[in-house]
Structure formats: C-alpha cells, structure tokens
Design an enzyme around this catalytic site. Structure first.
Site, PDB file in Angstrom:
ATOM      1  N   SER A  45      43.113  35.636  34.230  1.00  0.00           N
ATOM      2  CA  SER A  45      42.275  35.980  32.905  1.00  0.00           C
ATOM      3  C   SER A  45      41.014  36.254  33.141  1.00  0.00           C
ATOM      4  O   SER A  45      40.409  36.481  31.895  1.00  0.00           O
ATOM      5  CB  SER A  45      43.033  34.973  31.805  1.00  0.00           C
ATOM      6  N   ALA A  46      40.232  35.685  34.204  1.00  0.00           N
ATOM      7  CA  ALA A  46      39.002  35.867  34.278  1.00  0.00           C
ATOM      8  C   ALA A  46      37.929  35.112  33.393  1.00  0.00           C
ATOM      9  O   ALA A  46      37.097  35.451  32.988  1.00  0.00           O
ATOM     10  CB  ALA A  46      38.614  37.305  34.539  1.00  0.00           C
ATOM     11  N   HIS A  49      37.570  28.343  30.768  1.00  0.00           N
ATOM     12  CA  HIS A  49      38.345  27.535  29.842  1.00  0.00           C
ATOM     13  C   HIS A  49      37.174  26.395  29.182  1.00  0.00           C
ATOM     14  O   HIS A  49      36.344  25.828  30.037  1.00  0.00           O
ATOM     15  CB  HIS A  49      39.397  26.605  30.076  1.00  0.00           C
ATOM     16  N   LYS A 249      53.751  30.598  24.905  1.00  0.00           N
ATOM     17  CA  LYS A 249      52.501  30.085  25.235  1.00  0.00           C
ATOM     18  C   LYS A 249      51.814  31.102  24.460  1.00  0.00           C
ATOM     19  O   LYS A 249      50.348  31.006  24.199  1.00  0.00           O
ATOM     20  CB  LYS A 249      52.064  29.817  26.548  1.00  0.00           C
ATOM     21  N   GLU A 336      46.851  25.914  39.284  1.00  0.00           N
ATOM     22  CA  GLU A 336      47.248  27.110  38.435  1.00  0.00           C
ATOM     23  C   GLU A 336      46.166  26.875  37.243  1.00  0.00           C
ATOM     24  O   GLU A 336      45.029  26.233  37.353  1.00  0.00           O
ATOM     25  CB  GLU A 336      48.510  26.870  37.699  1.00  0.00           C
ATOM     26  N   CYS A 401      33.049  56.803  36.974  1.00  0.00           N
ATOM     27  CA  CYS A 401      33.204  56.267  35.872  1.00  0.00           C
ATOM     28  C   CYS A 401      32.381  54.781  35.623  1.00  0.00           C
ATOM     29  O   CYS A 401      32.095  54.617  34.376  1.00  0.00           O
ATOM     30  CB  CYS A 401      34.977  55.688  35.915  1.00  0.00           C
ATOM     31  N   CYS A 436      39.284  56.199  35.733  1.00  0.00           N
ATOM     32  CA  CYS A 436      40.145  57.181  36.489  1.00  0.00           C
ATOM     33  C   CYS A 436      40.829  56.299  37.567  1.00  0.00           C
ATOM     34  O   CYS A 436      41.511  57.137  38.264  1.00  0.00           O
ATOM     35  CB  CYS A 436      39.352  58.286  37.059  1.00  0.00           C
TER      36      CYS A 436
END
Lengths: 477, 420
Positions: A45-46, A49, A249, A336, A401, A436
């Site tokens: 998710s980059a 937290h 979740k 994780e 792009c 692209c």
C-alpha cells in the site's frame, strides 16, 4: 568469512544492511532476484502507518511507532519521496463507533501522537469525496505515504556505498551449521558467515526451518490493488482506511507520493508463495468495497493492477532477533503490515543486536547520506537549462507519460546497484509507470540498456531471469 | 522567448495537414513541434497498404502517405523541430517545450493546433487478471518492434481486441513466422474495419472469437499461457467456457485514447465520451485560438479523414490569426442520441460556419438497415439510409450553411439513428 549474511533484499533486508553498514563489518546481502525490491516490498500500500493498529506491547506496535518517527528524517537523509498526508479510519452509520474509540485508546497506548476523532461536518471539509454513509473517523495526522521502491533502493545503495556486498540472482539452496559458523550454499557460490540475518519475506520460514529446531510457518496472504491515473490522484488527500467489519478488513483508498490513486488490498490466504497474480474476483471486489468509504472513485482511470503477498506468521506478530534455539541466526520474520512502516526500526534493532553479538565497532567513515536520481522537475528553468547544456541527455524525454528524460535513465543504470532490466529502471525512475504503461517508451528503454551495459538486445529482460522481451530478428523465429 | 503565429503540437498526419493548410491560407509564421525523431507520426510504423484511398485514389503504405505531406511541408518551407517534447501549454497560448539543443524554451503563439494523436489503452484499463510477465504488448508497441526495429516480440501469439492495429498485427506476425492462435473480442462485434477482418484474419485462417475476453495470464517470467472465456450480455465471463492457449505473447488491441494531458493543462474542456476537446464547426476548443484535429480530437478509422479534418483546423486557425475571435457568435449544440455516441463538432455557428460542415461520429452498436436522421430543432431535415453501421467505422453527416440559415429560429440540431 563474513560477519553477517543477510538473506533477502527487500525493504527489511536492505534497511538492516544499511544500519549494519554503520559498523566495521564484513557483510553481504543475498537476493534470488535480479534486483533489490522485487517481492512484497514492491507490491504493497506504500503507506507509513501512524501506529494505532497493532496490539499494545507487540513488536508490531513498537516497531511501527518508532519507524514512523524515524521516517521523515530518513527520507531527507536518503532522498526518497515521503509525504505526511495523514490518515482517516472511517466509520459508517451502520457501524459501531465505539470501535473508533477503542482504536484511539490503543493508539494512545502505543504512543501515537495527535490522534483525534472527527465528526462528519469536519470530515467532509477535509475529504469531500467520503461516502455519504461516513459519520465519524479517527484522524491520525502522523500517517504518511512513501515510495516503497525508492525507499528500499535508497537503503540498498547506501549500504552498498558503505561496503556491504550484494549478491543478486543468488538463490539460497542449503544452509549448514559449521561449528559456531554457517555455510550457505547458493546456485552461484558458498558463503561462510558468523551470523545469518533472515529477511526472506514469504520464504523466511523455509530459511529458518533449514537450520532452526524452532520451526515457523508463514502463510502468503495475497492483496490485490488497482492503481489509477494521476487525473484521479486528488480524489482523496489522506489515506482512507475502513473500520473492520464482518465483511472483512476493508480496503484503503490513498494518494501515492507520485500523485496517483491507489485502491486495495484484498486479503486472501493462498498456498502458492509465487502467486502474485491478480484474479477476476479480487479485482472485481475493489469497486464495491472501496465505495463503502469513498464515493465515485473513477475506476475508468485504472492504469494497472497488481498483487503482493504479505508474510503472515501463525503467531500474528513480527519475529525479531536472535533465535534462542539457533545462536547466530537473527530472524526478521513474519513481516506483514506494518512492515514497510517498521523497516527503519527493524533495521536499527537487528543491526544493534548483531553488533552486540559480534562486538562490532562503529565505522568512522560511514556516510549516511545518499543522493537519489535527480528529478529535473524540481529545478528552476535556468538550472534545468544549465543541466541540459552540460548533459544533453536531460533534454530528451523517453517516457512521455511521466516526463522521464534519458539522463535520469542513464543515472539509474550507472549508479550503485544500477538497473539491468526494464522493471529495475521503472522502479528507479518511473519510466514506464505512467498511463500508457510503457507502450511508447519500452522499445527506447531497451535500446538504452543495450547500448549502455552493453548487452545484446535479445538479452534485455523485463525483470531478469527468463523474462526476455524479444526472440530474434524478423522471420528468424 | 520566440513568437510564432501558429504552433502545431505534433508532426503526425494531423499536424502536417494542418500546417500545410494554414500556410496555404496565408500564415507564414508556423512551427511544428514533434517529439519523435522524424515527421509522420505513427504512419511510419504502419507499413501495410490501404492508406489514401479517399485522398489520392491510391493504396499507399503509411510511410508513403506521410511522405506526400512531409514533402509538401518541406516544399512550403514550414519550420519544425524534432525530438522536442512539449511540456506545457497555457490558456494564453504560451507553449513550453524541451529538447537536447535548445533546452527548455517557451514560445508565444497567436494560435495553437493540438495534434498529439492518441495512445493505446493498456492492460490495466481492462483489469485483465493474471500474472505480469514479459510478453504482454500493446499491438502498437509490437508493431514498432517488428516494423521499425526488425525484432520479433513473440512466436506463439494470442490477441485480445479486434481493433484495427490488432488485426493488422495478426497478419504481420503471421507473415514474419509467428503463429497467431486466436483473436478474442469482448464485444459481440469487431472494433475494426470489415476489410481488415477479411484481409488479416479470414485470409490466414485466424479465428475471431466475439464475446470472449482474457480471464487469466500465466507465466512468471514470460507469458506461458492465456485463458479466454465467453462473456454474457453484461460482459461478465461465463464459468465453464474457458479455453486455454499455450503461447508466449499476448497482444492487446483494446482501444485508443486521445492524448489530452496537454489540452487539460491548457484548460481546454474535454468530452467524457470521445475524450477529446469539445469543439465547434471551426474545430476551435473552449479556449479561443486553440484548435484540435486528428486522433487527439476523436479516434478516427481512416487517416484520410484525419487529413481532411486537420486541413479545416489549419484554415480556421489562419482565419483566427488574421481576424481574431468572432464575437457574439450564435452557437447551436448538436445532440447525439439514439445510437449516436457523440459528434465532432459538438457545436455549429450558423452565421460563421463554412458553406458546409462535415459532422463525424460513431454509433454505439451494430445497426442493420437503419438510417441516420438529422433534425433542425424538431424538424427532420435529412434521412440517410445505411445497410449496416458498426462502432468500428466512422459515420458522417454534411450540414449546409444555407439549410441552417433557412431553418429559422432553432435552438439545436439532433442526429440519431432511426429505422429506415
């Protein structure tokens, strides 16, 4: 004889390597892929937290909060994109808002700063695209977003510049105990080392179980994502989490540091640790699930989908540090979520433990700063013209792009641990990461690799190994 | 900072025709900015024939068709810059561009013509599930590799999408020795020209499976197999209809998108349907003095129509440069309904239009034995019978100035599909 061999060049292995490079140490990183950042570290998710999610007292909580605190300064020191955009956990009208209070409480116990609960009228000013059913949210101003590629690569480059060796395309096949030491057999060499640091992601259980009587078991939990065009990048400003419900979740909707919009992840336990494929059902569920928290996500702007695997250990917490049963083996296992957020703290923690064990001394010549690939967009017109005069490659745009110049691509190839494939260039420069999806630039990037390495056009790959792009000349296949 | 009367963004078929027409309409200060290393745009890699039937009554290859326009541009002495990327266009027509020699530079233009063309939709836009190995190419990328670089991107090929480039590449790959196993198309009809289905698939016994899509891509390093399945009327795959093809390559020809990132920066209003600028009969966008033509405006089926449209844009820009903006012009909207997806232009100015205006559009499905009906207000003014219409082929209606002026006080024009 190495003092330490780190197995795995994901964000955890590279963060540990970088912290370890502060010491006078002979250490290496062993990675089966052709580049660093090829597993879970490249498909997540980059986000950084804030730290309210993990159970108080757990390693996850401790490492997350510390990592989150370290991140901003680290992003300056190592020059990787980071933005403290804040996060919201939203509660809809049919959900129990006491759960938000509980999260707030937990966050306070974990030491997360500035948490507060906001009502709808305030929320909607902050995020006009929240779903109509959202009534309340937990606001964490310290939540942030980051470029996981550049963060991992920055750790690796800085570690390498400070003397850590990297063995890429190197797969660990066997580990034996040789008295106090270890013998690691790979497809390419045998490595003798005093300590092993296990940062092998979803395979960390296999590595541990080769030598340790204390066995672990990791399940690959697949998460699928959609990435949307930059035109959708302002749909939300903060990272929007959902309050867990009986439906699961939930998924997050977040901007990325590069201005795209990211939606995901799904969560599905799978048997195949190579199973980074997306599925009809997984991708199909994102629209419905995301609409619970954010309305009108413009899914017609999707430019790509991807899946990553989280390494879920049966115990549910990170496993960190030297094994009691196998001295000299340091695990960083079961990393994780919030693994990306925790990476700097895990690096600091493991490096400290290893240095204590081996009585390592600090290396006075350690240089903790690393300069990233120059982004010409940050220059003034005059500076940019000065640069193009000196290095005309910066005047030629290769990736239309994302407006990536040949100069940036050359830098990515010729710097420390330089890129050797299209994906490696993409992760370093963003060439091919735009709308692209490399349709226009891939033939030109192939040409640059061919010329600069130099290598045969037929050996240029997408991501190393057998991922060849062309099969020969016309009429000769 | 240099000044030009007219800056044309893109040196493909649209940009070239627009430049020629503007020059022939009396504008001398023209600059074409082209990002590639030569003029001609995508035509340079389209080495098959069939171009120019309408314009020259000849079947030319892409490079031959382009050469006729490039020669004329050179003959007229029109200035151009190659390897030059336009970075920004502002509302007041300041164009910022960059190349190796000049660095980053700005030009003040009196008028700008947008002629950037289009790009291919990538895999992600369709959310095709599966792995992400090497061997997944958009048809146009494969065409460039084969026709320009001389490289074969694959041996055993599955193609998704029956757009024209996909059809052309099915034949091209076959001629170069690859085996094209199947072309799958999610719609119940092809998105390409009928003649391409006959000449590129039927003639080579390549099966076309309509109402089929890709539901899985296998292969960790390189594509090893692709599974397709039949879809229901909501385009959802039907379980049990899967067919697995062992292959090393998946080509995608799943639609083209006008490249309007620069247009958006300049504040030009875009159509959510054809995804190009909204224009009036002079092909002027919502920003006065900025015009658009070719595939950046809407995706065309034939380059001949691009050239024609671009000539109009060049002429209109020349008029604008000489006379400035027409004030208080009455503008009638064209409603696209009942099977007509959109029209270009979207507005017509009865008092200021040319003697006639060609309105181009695409239909939203296959229509057999129907007619294109044109209404001025509520009055039916023309009904053109068509034996068959499909989304792959552009349709057009010509509207005459004299007819419009005689129509009295109308508020709009409507174009729709009716029973014949």
């Amino acid at each position: 004889m190495y003092d330490a061999a780190i197995i795995g060049a994901g964000v955890i292995g590279c963060a540990i390597a970088r912290e370890l490079s502060r010491y006078n140490v002979k250490a290496c990183v062993i990675e089966r892929e052709e580049d660093v950042c090829c597993g879970t570290s490249k498909a997540n998710s980059a986000i950084i937290h804030a730290g309210f999610d993990a159970k108080p007292g757990s390693l996850k909580a401790k490492m997350n909060v510390r990592g989150s605190q370290m991140m901003e300064e680290l992003s300056r020191e190592l020059d990787f994109p980071y933005r403290r955009n804040g996060s919201l956990v939203v509660c809809t009208k049919d959900q129990d808002d006491k759960k938000l209070d509980a999260l707030l409480e937990q966050g306070l116990k974990n030491g997360v700063k500035d948490l507060r609960i906001l009502e709808r009228n305030e929320l909607i000013k902050m995020e006009p695209n929240l779903s109509d059913d959202v009534v309340k949210a937990l606001f964490a101003p310290t939540g942030a977003i980051v470029c996981p590629f550049n963060m991992t690569i920055a750790f690796a480059e800085n570690a390498c510049d400070n003397g850590i060796e990297f063995f890429l395309n190197t797969n660990v096949e066997k580990i034996e105990k040789d008295g106090e030491n270890f013998l690691i057999s790979t497809n390419r060499n045998t490595i003798e080392t005093k300590t092993i640091i296990n940062a092998a992601g979803v395979y960390a259980d296999s590595i541990n179980n080769m030598i340790n009587t204390h066995k672990y078991h990791i399940t690959a939990r697949r998460g699928e994502y959609n990435l949307l065009d930059k035109v959708a990048g302002n749909h939300v400003d903060k990272t929007i989490f959902q309050l867990p419900s009986k439906m699961g979740k939930g998924v997050l909707v977040t901007p990325t540091v590069h201005g795209n919009l990211l939606v995901g992840p799904t969560a599905e336990d799978i048997d195949n640790k190579e199973g980074v494929n997306t599925t009809l059902n997984g991708l199909g569920s994102l629209k419905q699930t995301s609409s619970l928290s954010v309305k009108d996500v413009p899914f017609r702007e999707v430019i790509t989908a991807f899946a990553g695997l989280r390494a879920h250990e049966d115990g549910g917490d990170f496993v960190l540090g030297e094994s009691d049963e196998c001295k000299g083996l340091f695990n960083a296992l079961g990393i994780e979520s919030p693994g990306l957020s925790s990476a700097p703290a895990i690096g600091e923690f493991i490096a400290k433990e290893v240095s204590n064990k081996l009585n390592l001394e600090l290396d006075p010549s350690f240089n903790g700063t690393r300069k990233g690939i120059l982004n010409p967009n940050t220059l003034s017109i005059e500076e940019r013209n000065e640069l193009i005069k000196k290095h005309p490659e910066y005047g030629t745009i290769i990736c239309r792009c994302e407006s990536i110049s040949e100069g940036e691509i050359l830098d990515s190839i010729h710097r420390t641990l330089g890129a050797r494939s299209l994906d490696a260039i993409k992760r370093r420069t963003r060439a091919g990461m735009g709308r692209c999806q490399s349709g226009f630039c891939s033939p030109r990037t192939m040409e640059i690799l061919e010329r600069e390495i130099p290598m045969s056009a037929f050996d240029v790959t997408k991501s190393g190994h057998g991922s060849k792009l062309i099969f020969g000349y016309n009429k000769r296949v | 900072m240099k000044n030009y009367d007219l800056v044309i963004i893109g040196g493909g078929p649209a940009g070239l025709a627009a430049a020629i027409s503007a020059k022939e309409s009396g504008i001398d200060s023209i600059l074409i900015l082209e990002r590639d290393k030569e003029l001609g745009g995508i035509l340079n890699q389209c080495i098959h024939n069939g171009f120019g039937l309408h314009t020259f009554n000849e079947e030319l290859t892409g490079p031959e068709y382009a050469a006729r326009f490039i020669d004329r541009v050179l003959e007229l002495g029109i200035e151009y810059k190659l390897n030059t990327m336009v970075m920004d266009i502002t509302k007041d027509k300041k164009v910022t561009a960059m190349n190796r020699e000049d660095g980053l530079f700005s030009i003040d233009a009196k008028s700008v013509i947008l002629a950037m063309g289009c790009r291919e939709r990538p895999r992600g836009a369709l959310n095709i599930p599966g792995y992400r190995p090497a061997g997944i190419y958009s048809a146009g990328t494969a065409q460039r590799l084969v026709n320009i670089e001389g490289y074969m991107p694959g041996r055993k090929v599955v193609i998704l999408g029956s757009g024209d480039i996909g059809l052309i590449m099915a034949r091209r790959m076959t001629l170069e020795g690859a085996e094209v196993k199947v072309v799958a198309e999610i719609m119940p009809y092809s998105g390409g020209l009928k003649r391409n289905i006959v000449q590129c698939l039927d003639d080579f016994n390549i099966p076309l499976k309509l109402s089929h899509t890709v539901v899985d891509i296998e292969g960790k390093d390189r594509v090893s197999a692709v599974t397709i399945a039949k879809v229901d009327e909501h385009m959802k795959p039907i379980p049990g209809t899967e067919e697995r093809y062992e292959c090393d390559t998946l080509l995608l020809s799943v639609g083209l998108l006008p490249e309007n990132e620069l247009s958006r920066q300049s504040g030009v209003e875009l159509s959510p349907i054809h995804r190009g600028p909204i224009v009036n009969d002079s092909l002027e966008t919502s920003v006065p003095g900025i015009f658009a033509c070719g595939n950046v405006l809407h995706v065309h089926d034939l380059v001949d129509f691009v050239s024609k449209e671009a000539s109009q844009a060049g002429k209109s820009a020349a008029l604008y440069i000489k006379n400035g903006e027409k004030e208080n012009s009455i503008s009638l909207p064209i409603n696209a309904v009942d099977g007509v997806r959109y029209t270009v232009p979207e507005f017509i100015r009865p008092n200021d239009m040319e003697e006639s205006v060609t309105v181009r559009f695409r239909v939203g499905g296959v229509f057999k034995k129907c007619a294109i009906a044109t209404y001025f207000g509520d009055t039916l003014v023309s009904k053109k019978k068509r034996p068959i219409m499909a989304p792959g082929e552009m349709e057009q209606v010509v509207i005459k100035k004299s007819d419009l002026l005689n129509a009295g006080d109308i508020k709009d024009i409507t174009i729709k599909i009716e029973e014949a």
